[in-house]
Structures are given as structure tokens and as C-alpha cells.
Design an enzyme around this catalytic site. Sequence first.
Site, PDB file in Angstrom:
ATOM      1  N   CYS A 135       0.827  -1.216   0.000  1.00  0.00           N
ATOM      2  CA  CYS A 135       0.000   0.000   0.000  1.00  0.00           C
ATOM      3  C   CYS A 135       0.857   1.261   0.000  1.00  0.00           C
ATOM      4  O   CYS A 135       1.366   1.678   1.044  1.00  0.00           O
ATOM      5  CB  CYS A 135      -0.922  -0.013   1.217  1.00  0.00           C
ATOM      6  SG  CYS A 135      -1.921   1.481   1.360  1.00  0.00           S
ATOM      7  N   CYS A 138      -0.638   4.158   2.018  1.00  0.00           N
ATOM      8  CA  CYS A 138      -0.435   4.048   3.469  1.00  0.00           C
ATOM      9  C   CYS A 138       1.020   4.320   3.846  1.00  0.00           C
ATOM     10  O   CYS A 138       1.294   4.988   4.847  1.00  0.00           O
ATOM     11  CB  CYS A 138      -0.759   2.641   3.973  1.00  0.00           C
ATOM     12  SG  CYS A 138      -2.190   1.869   3.242  1.00  0.00           S
ATOM     13  N   ASP A 139       1.968   3.773   3.081  1.00  0.00           N
ATOM     14  CA  ASP A 139       3.345   3.690   3.568  1.00  0.00           C
ATOM     15  C   ASP A 139       4.375   4.567   2.833  1.00  0.00           C
ATOM     16  O   ASP A 139       5.476   4.765   3.350  1.00  0.00           O
ATOM     17  CB  ASP A 139       3.818   2.222   3.518  1.00  0.00           C
ATOM     18  CG  ASP A 139       2.979   1.358   4.453  1.00  0.00           C
ATOM     19  OD1 ASP A 139       2.544   1.875   5.498  1.00  0.00           O
ATOM     20  OD2 ASP A 139       2.747   0.175   4.136  1.00  0.00           O
TER      21      ASP A 139
END
Length: 309
Positions: A135, A138-139
Site C-alpha cells: 500500500c 499508506c506507507d
Amino acid sequence: MSDTHYDCLIIGAGPGGLTAGIYAARAGMKILLLERTSVGGQILVTDFIENYPGFPKGLSGWDLVEAMKSQAEHFGVTIENQEVISVDFTGPVKKVNLPDKTLTATSVIIASGASPRKLGVPGEQKFIGKGISTCATCDAPFYRGKVVAAVGGGDTAVQESLYLTKFADKVYLIHRRDQLRATKILQDRVFANDKIEILWDSVVTKVDGLFGLDKVFVENVKTGATRELAVEGCFMWVGILPNTDFLGDAVAVDEGGFIIADARMQTSVPGVFVAGDVRNTPLRQVATAVGDAAIAAVSAEHYVEQVKS
Ligand code: NAP
């Protein structure tokens, strides 16, 4: 019929499930939408969607999900955070088993989506969440000014690698062939991005690290040459697997496990319909998921009317 009997149970609240909910609710059906994790499915981890009609400047996956969710709620769709454990579609009444109860319905729409496939190399399991991610939304911010690897050559790998370059200084895009699978427009953007170095004909053989991941081992499948990349993160985007564990052999699937349906989105079981990425389909997009779902919901409505009459 009991209070827990529905005209239609919809499994999965990604774009397919939400659209099915909107159509079924507007048709006056008694429905319930079940979602085991977060409403939105895979598009929640898509940073930007620019090919869904109606949004000329594009929008984030998050914003699109929020809009679809509020539209579903506007028509009275109830979404319950519940995981479907198993199903029994052998009788005319479809049974959907949750951890603590069984729901019944005259029809079911399966819109359970798909999940990222694992690469299956040594070290992968150990470093998930400690350097390995699927992701970017997200990261990616954790890798500001750093060097990362990305694996895969499809739309996801290419689109998300481009997103990574907003943060990382360098992205190694590791692809097993000498041609990308991704759409041409995305390929052109990758080729024009000087932060991305593509390692063609290359596979990851192992990932390793002392505390978190810090090395990715790569082998060129044509020359046999090996390389050790010093990176701080590795994003795996090597395709998707259908979310069908809960189904057992309840409906027919193709060789990849994706659910087979006819033009009305009916599966091998009358009254059980399918929509979105979990379906055996030539194209997996938000636009195709919502199209499937509209057909599935109208088919379910007709099926329920037929059963009732
Ligand atoms: P995908 O299209 O199946 O691509 C998977 C990629 O991973 C391929 O390049 C494949 O290589 C590679 N791969 C598979 N197994 C591998 C292995 N064991 N080792 C190394 N590489 C491996 O999957 P996706 O990119 O996740 O896309 C899934 C679906 O969502 C597609 O239908 C896609 O079009 C859609 N999608 C669309 C968009 C968009 O429209 N913007 C964005 C994201 C996803 P090969 O090419 O050699 O097979």
C-alpha cells in the site's frame, strides 16, 4: 420468514457492493451489506483515480469511497462490519454464516473483491509491515528521501511506483519480463520519470535485513546475474487473488479461482450473483465493478420478484 431473512445479502462493500446496495435499496428490496474490514475495498489504497468518468481532474480512492458510501446511506443501505465465514447455497433459501449467527436471503450478491498476491520469496513474511508493503498510499510517506524497490509490471505496480516517487528519491521497479503489462499512458509516465529505474527481466529471490528490511536480492532471468539492492522498503504488486475462501465450492470458479457468471451476473447457482474484481472478468476497474453491480442488483431484484410470485 425470520427477521434475519433478506431479499438480498450483499457480501463486500467496495465499489461493486456499494453500487449493488444503491440499486437494490432504490428497488425497495430488504437488503444488508456485509463488510469484513473497511468500506471501500482496494480503492481505499489507490492514491488517485483518473479514469472514473465524471471526475475530470481525478480524485483519491478515499474520496470516491466516501461519496459512494454516503450515496448508499442516503438510500437507506445498512452496512454491517461482519465477516462471512461460510455459505450454504444448496437450498432455495441462501444461508450466509457469520461468526455468531446465520443470515438467510432469497438472493446473494458476492462483491468480495480481491487481495494482493504474495511473491512467496524467503524473508517476505518476516518483513511484512517492517519494510514490505502493498500500500503506497499508506506507507510511501515513510520513505521520504529514501531508496525503495517495487515489484511487478501491471497497472498497480506502475501507478503506485509513480506515487512513490513523490516521496522516495529512487524507486527500482523490478519486472520479470522485458515489457510492462500496464496501460500505455502509465508506461509512458514511468519511462519519463527519472526517479524510476526499471530492472527488466528480473525477479526478487530473497529479502533480508537486520532490524527492518534493508536488502532485496535480484536475479536477471536471462543472464543469471545477481544483484543486491540496498533499499529501505519493498512494495509488492504482483497481481491479485480473489477473496473467495468463505465460499468453499458453493459456486463455479475459473482456474484462477475467480467466479464465473453469465451476462446477468448470475453465478452457477440461481439467485447468487457476482460483481467486481472477484468475478472472472477481462477488466478490473472501478467502472467495470459498478457496471457489474448494477446488472447484478437488477438481476437479483427480478429473481426475488419471480420467487415471490
Ligand atoms: P496484474 O495486472 O495481474 O499484474 C501483475 C504483475 O505482476 C504483472 O506484471 C506480472 O508479470 C507480475 N507478476 C505476477 N506474478 C509474479 C511473480 N511471481 N513474480 C514477479 N512478477 C509477477 O495485477 P495488478 O497490477 O495488481 O492489477 C490488477 C487489476 O486491477 C488489473 O486488471 C488492472 O488493470 C487493474 N488496475 C487498474 C488500474 C488503473 O486503471 N489505473 C490501477 C490498478 C489496477 P507479467 O506481466 O509477466 O505477467
